[in-house]
Scaffold this motif. Structure first.
Motif, mmCIF file in Angstrom:
data_model
loop_
_atom_site.group_PDB
_atom_site.id
_atom_site.type_symbol
_atom_site.label_atom_id
_atom_site.label_comp_id
_atom_site.label_asym_id
_atom_site.label_seq_id
_atom_site.Cartn_x
_atom_site.Cartn_y
_atom_site.Cartn_z
ATOM 1 N N ALA A 62 -12.542 -4.501 -2.298
ATOM 2 C CA ALA A 62 -12.440 -4.605 -0.836
ATOM 3 C C ALA A 62 -11.191 -3.865 -0.354
ATOM 4 O O ALA A 62 -11.221 -3.152 0.651
ATOM 5 C CB ALA A 62 -12.400 -6.074 -0.416
ATOM 6 N N LEU A 63 -10.108 -4.016 -1.094
ATOM 7 C CA LEU A 63 -8.847 -3.387 -0.699
ATOM 8 C C LEU A 63 -8.887 -1.874 -0.937
ATOM 9 O O LEU A 63 -8.559 -1.079 -0.044
ATOM 10 C CB LEU A 63 -7.702 -4.032 -1.496
ATOM 11 N N GLU A 64 -9.311 -1.506 -2.134
ATOM 12 C CA GLU A 64 -9.311 -0.072 -2.474
ATOM 13 C C GLU A 64 -10.231 0.715 -1.534
ATOM 14 O O GLU A 64 -9.875 1.782 -1.041
ATOM 15 C CB GLU A 64 -9.746 0.080 -3.941
ATOM 16 N N LEU A 65 -11.406 0.159 -1.273
ATOM 17 C CA LEU A 65 -12.356 0.883 -0.420
ATOM 18 C C LEU A 65 -11.957 0.815 1.055
ATOM 19 O O LEU A 65 -12.279 1.724 1.820
ATOM 20 C CB LEU A 65 -13.774 0.355 -0.630
ATOM 21 N N SER A 66 -11.262 -0.240 1.453
ATOM 22 C CA SER A 66 -10.783 -0.301 2.848
ATOM 23 C C SER A 66 -9.764 0.812 3.096
ATOM 24 O O SER A 66 -9.765 1.445 4.152
ATOM 25 C CB SER A 66 -10.127 -1.649 3.151
ATOM 26 N N ILE A 67 -8.891 1.029 2.113
ATOM 27 C CA ILE A 67 -7.899 2.101 2.248
ATOM 28 C C ILE A 67 -8.628 3.446 2.374
ATOM 29 O O ILE A 67 -8.312 4.271 3.233
ATOM 30 C CB ILE A 67 -6.930 2.107 1.036
ATOM 31 N N GLN A 68 -9.654 3.616 1.538
ATOM 32 C CA GLN A 68 -10.434 4.862 1.588
ATOM 33 C C GLN A 68 -11.162 4.981 2.935
ATOM 34 O O GLN A 68 -11.176 6.052 3.556
ATOM 35 C CB GLN A 68 -11.435 4.903 0.423
ATOM 36 N N ALA A 69 -11.732 3.877 3.381
ATOM 37 C CA ALA A 69 -12.503 3.903 4.634
ATOM 38 C C ALA A 69 -11.613 4.264 5.831
ATOM 39 O O ALA A 69 -12.067 4.893 6.782
ATOM 40 C CB ALA A 69 -13.168 2.545 4.862
ATOM 41 N N LEU A 70 -10.356 3.853 5.770
ATOM 42 C CA LEU A 70 -9.436 4.170 6.872
ATOM 43 C C LEU A 70 -8.923 5.610 6.796
ATOM 44 O O LEU A 70 -8.260 6.090 7.712
ATOM 45 C CB LEU A 70 -8.233 3.214 6.857
ATOM 46 N N GLY A 71 -9.224 6.280 5.685
ATOM 47 C CA GLY A 71 -8.823 7.685 5.541
ATOM 48 C C GLY A 71 -7.315 7.880 5.514
ATOM 49 O O GLY A 71 -6.803 8.869 6.035
ATOM 50 N N LEU A 72 -6.610 6.916 4.881
ATOM 51 C CA LEU A 72 -5.148 6.998 4.869
ATOM 52 C C LEU A 72 -4.657 8.153 4.013
ATOM 53 O O LEU A 72 -5.308 8.550 3.051
ATOM 54 C CB LEU A 72 -4.555 5.689 4.344
ATOM 55 N N ALA A 89 -4.378 -0.504 -5.697
ATOM 56 C CA ALA A 89 -5.343 -0.031 -4.686
ATOM 57 C C ALA A 89 -4.762 1.162 -3.915
ATOM 58 O O ALA A 89 -5.488 2.088 -3.545
ATOM 59 C CB ALA A 89 -5.693 -1.161 -3.728
ATOM 60 N N ILE A 90 -3.458 1.143 -3.696
ATOM 61 C CA ILE A 90 -2.795 2.245 -2.992
ATOM 62 C C ILE A 90 -2.770 3.478 -3.895
ATOM 63 O O ILE A 90 -3.199 4.568 -3.521
ATOM 64 C CB ILE A 90 -1.349 1.845 -2.598
ATOM 65 N N ARG A 92 -4.449 4.195 -6.625
ATOM 66 C CA ARG A 92 -5.768 4.728 -7.004
ATOM 67 C C ARG A 92 -6.417 5.524 -5.867
ATOM 68 O O ARG A 92 -7.365 6.267 -6.080
ATOM 69 C CB ARG A 92 -6.683 3.594 -7.485
ATOM 70 N N ASN A 93 -5.886 5.391 -4.659
ATOM 71 C CA ASN A 93 -6.345 6.221 -3.542
ATOM 72 C C ASN A 93 -5.522 7.506 -3.422
ATOM 73 O O ASN A 93 -5.649 8.233 -2.439
ATOM 74 C CB ASN A 93 -6.258 5.437 -2.231
ATOM 75 N N GLY A 94 -4.649 7.746 -4.399
ATOM 76 C CA GLY A 94 -3.820 8.958 -4.353
ATOM 77 C C GLY A 94 -2.685 8.867 -3.351
ATOM 78 O O GLY A 94 -2.130 9.888 -2.933
ATOM 79 N N LEU A 95 -2.319 7.650 -2.972
ATOM 80 C CA LEU A 95 -1.252 7.449 -1.984
ATOM 81 C C LEU A 95 0.015 6.942 -2.670
ATOM 82 O O LEU A 95 -0.035 6.453 -3.810
ATOM 83 C CB LEU A 95 -1.700 6.435 -0.921
ATOM 84 N N GLU A 96 1.103 7.026 -1.958
ATOM 85 C CA GLU A 96 2.398 6.621 -2.512
ATOM 86 C C GLU A 96 2.788 5.250 -1.948
ATOM 87 O O GLU A 96 2.943 5.106 -0.733
ATOM 88 C CB GLU A 96 3.442 7.673 -2.088
ATOM 89 N N PRO A 97 2.955 4.231 -2.824
ATOM 90 C CA PRO A 97 3.458 2.960 -2.304
ATOM 91 C C PRO A 97 4.964 3.059 -2.052
ATOM 92 O O PRO A 97 5.693 3.607 -2.873
ATOM 93 C CB PRO A 97 3.172 1.977 -3.451
ATOM 94 N N VAL A 98 5.407 2.555 -0.925
ATOM 95 C CA VAL A 98 6.847 2.497 -0.631
ATOM 96 C C VAL A 98 7.169 1.010 -0.535
ATOM 97 O O VAL A 98 6.604 0.295 0.300
ATOM 98 C CB VAL A 98 7.163 3.231 0.685
ATOM 99 N N PHE A 99 8.049 0.553 -1.432
ATOM 100 C CA PHE A 99 8.243 -0.892 -1.566
ATOM 101 C C PHE A 99 9.307 -1.432 -0.625
ATOM 102 O O PHE A 99 10.457 -0.978 -0.635
ATOM 103 C CB PHE A 99 8.574 -1.244 -3.012
ATOM 104 N N ALA A 124 0.530 3.753 6.905
ATOM 105 C CA ALA A 124 0.067 2.360 6.992
ATOM 106 C C ALA A 124 1.085 1.387 6.417
ATOM 107 O O ALA A 124 1.988 1.767 5.675
ATOM 108 C CB ALA A 124 -1.250 2.209 6.236
ATOM 109 N N ILE A 125 0.890 0.120 6.805
ATOM 110 C CA ILE A 125 1.643 -0.994 6.214
ATOM 111 C C ILE A 125 0.616 -1.903 5.551
ATOM 112 O O ILE A 125 -0.436 -2.192 6.133
ATOM 113 C CB ILE A 125 2.421 -1.792 7.293
ATOM 114 N N LEU A 126 0.925 -2.316 4.320
ATOM 115 C CA LEU A 126 -0.008 -3.196 3.596
ATOM 116 C C LEU A 126 0.736 -4.461 3.150
ATOM 117 O O LEU A 126 1.190 -4.548 2.015
ATOM 118 C CB LEU A 126 -0.603 -2.437 2.398
ATOM 119 N N PRO A 127 0.882 -5.426 4.041
ATOM 120 C CA PRO A 127 1.597 -6.659 3.681
ATOM 121 C C PRO A 127 0.642 -7.658 3.005
ATOM 122 O O PRO A 127 -0.576 -7.522 3.107
ATOM 123 C CB PRO A 127 2.065 -7.206 5.031
#
Ligand code: T4K
Length: 367
Positions: A62-72, A89-90, A92-99, A124-127
């Motif tokens: 749900a998380l991984e595909l939501s990130i993809q669906a939003l086109g982040l 999830a971040i 695996r979408n090829g995005l960089e997590p910033v902690f 995006a923010i993913l809290p």
């Protein structure tokens, strides 16, 4: 002494489940959005007070595909004090997590530290509503609006909770839930995404089914993340009992609080700030200076007495081996300290008073 595990799945009676799934032997329809899938979707939309819900095979999907669906794209601000799923999830979408660090009060994202992490790459923010503790939704929404960012809540732990009278699913662009066997409400494996924009739902349903738009068009690089009928039927049964299960969990919490309140060096969970807590977890943060034992000693002492707790969430995701050399937990000192001190005690609806006392005694012994 019998084993006490950190949790124990809620299940309906066998006969209730058999009755629920019996039609599948006539229809032979076992997956791909069948009768039980649709029934559970409708019932959960009502329970979670949301109009837009898509069920998936698990919370992670749900998380991984939501990130993809939003086109982040680019960078996503998140916290490392969570289950592996959130960060993976971040990435695996090829995005960089910033902690971003967490606050020491309820372990959710420290909203005062988000703004200085924003760059021109942030999208995006993913809290995380960790342990069911609700993030500072207003502050997150304000900063997201100011910088034009999307917000995805990892609400894996917040099943059925609400905020200011609205279901927690109603906040953010997307909120995801986990219905794993270890959760307050389970579909064996399962999860859901709730969203405001119906287009996100359409995109999600496509991506969870290989990107198939219609019989002749595949216009997304999707995967297979559909919830099957046996899982959905388990959810239909479990949903009938979930309120009673939550009431039973509340009794467990009350007994734990009776036994452990006022003990120096133990920080107990504070459910009073949650409108309708689901009592999913009982995290205790141990300060060795006052308690006399550290978290690891407590973990071992309990294990030696056949009580299996969990160090949720240790290690921090920004210290995982798979990210070695990339991130630094020194940038999230509060999260680092909490992750070294926290222990989740056994918590489930059927945990009886004698077992709670066994856990409390073992925790308090030998200080
Ligand atoms: N975001 C967050 C913040 C999450 O915490 C999670 C999942 C996700 C996203 C992803 O959602 P999912 O994709 O999982 O739907 C467990 C769960 O597997 C995981 O769902 C959960 N968070 C995480 C916090 O905990 P483990 O590895 O600790 O589970 P495990 O298999 O050791 O089980 C713990 C105990 O539960 C066992 O000792 C006994 C009991 N149990 C377990 C299973 C599998 C049962 O009674 N029945 C069972 O079927 O990860």
């Amino acid at each position: 002494m019998e084993k006490i595990l950190v949790t124990r799945s809620s299940m309906p009676t066998l006969s209730e489940y058999m009755e629920e799934i019996s039609d599948i032997w006539d229809s032979r329809w076992m997956t791909n959005m069948g009768y039980h899938y649709k029934k559970l979707t409708e019932e959960l939309e009502e329970y979670l007070k949301t109009e837009n819900l898509t069920l998936l095979v698990n919370g992670h999907a749900a998380l991984e595909l939501s990130i993809q669906a939003l086109g982040l794209k680019g960078e996503v601000i998140t916290t490392p004090f969570t289950f592996a799923s959130t960060t993976h999830a971040i990435v695996r979408n090829g995005l960089e997590p910033v902690f971003c660090d967490i606050n020491a009060d309820d372990y959710t994202i420290d909203v005062t530290k988000i703004e200085k992490l924003i760059t021109d790459k942030t999208t995006a923010i993913l809290p995380v509503h960790v342990y069911g503790n609700i993030c500072d939704i207003e502050a997150i929404s304000d900063v997201a609006k100011k910088y034009g960012l999307k917000v995805i809540y990892d609400a894996a732990h917040s099943f059925g909770e609400s905020y200011k009278g609205k279901g927690i699913a109603e906040y953010g662009d997307v909120s995801i839930f986990s219905f794993h066997a270890t959760k307050v409400f389970n579909t064996i494996e399962g999860g859901a995404a709730a969203y405001k924009d119906a287009n996100i739902g359409a995109e999600l349903r496509k991506l969870m089914n290989f990107g198939i738009k219609d019989e002749e068009r595949i216009d997304g690089v999707g995967c297979n993340a559909k919830m099957n009928e046996f899982s959905a039927a388990m959810g239909v049964c479990n949903l009938r009992h979930v309120s009673v299960e939550i009431d039973k969990r509340k009794k467990v919490v009350e007994r734990y609080l009776e036994r452990l309140s006022g003990i120096k060096g133990l920080k107990l969970p504070n459910y009073s700030r949650i409108e309708n807590p689901n009592y999913g977890y009982f995290p205790v943060v141990i300060d060795e200076r006052y308690f006399g034992k550290n978290r690891n000693k407590v973990f071992d002492d309990l294990k030696n007495k056949n009580i299996y707790t969990r160090k949720y969430f240790y290690p921090l995701t920004n210290t995982f081996e798979c990210f070695r050399g990339k991130y630094n937990s020194k940038s999230t000192p509060v999260a680092e300290q909490i992750s070294q001190r926290v222990i989740c005690l056994p918590m489930y609806a059927d945990l009886n008073e004698a077992d709670i006392d066994r856990v409390a005694n073992a925790l308090l012994e030998g200080r």
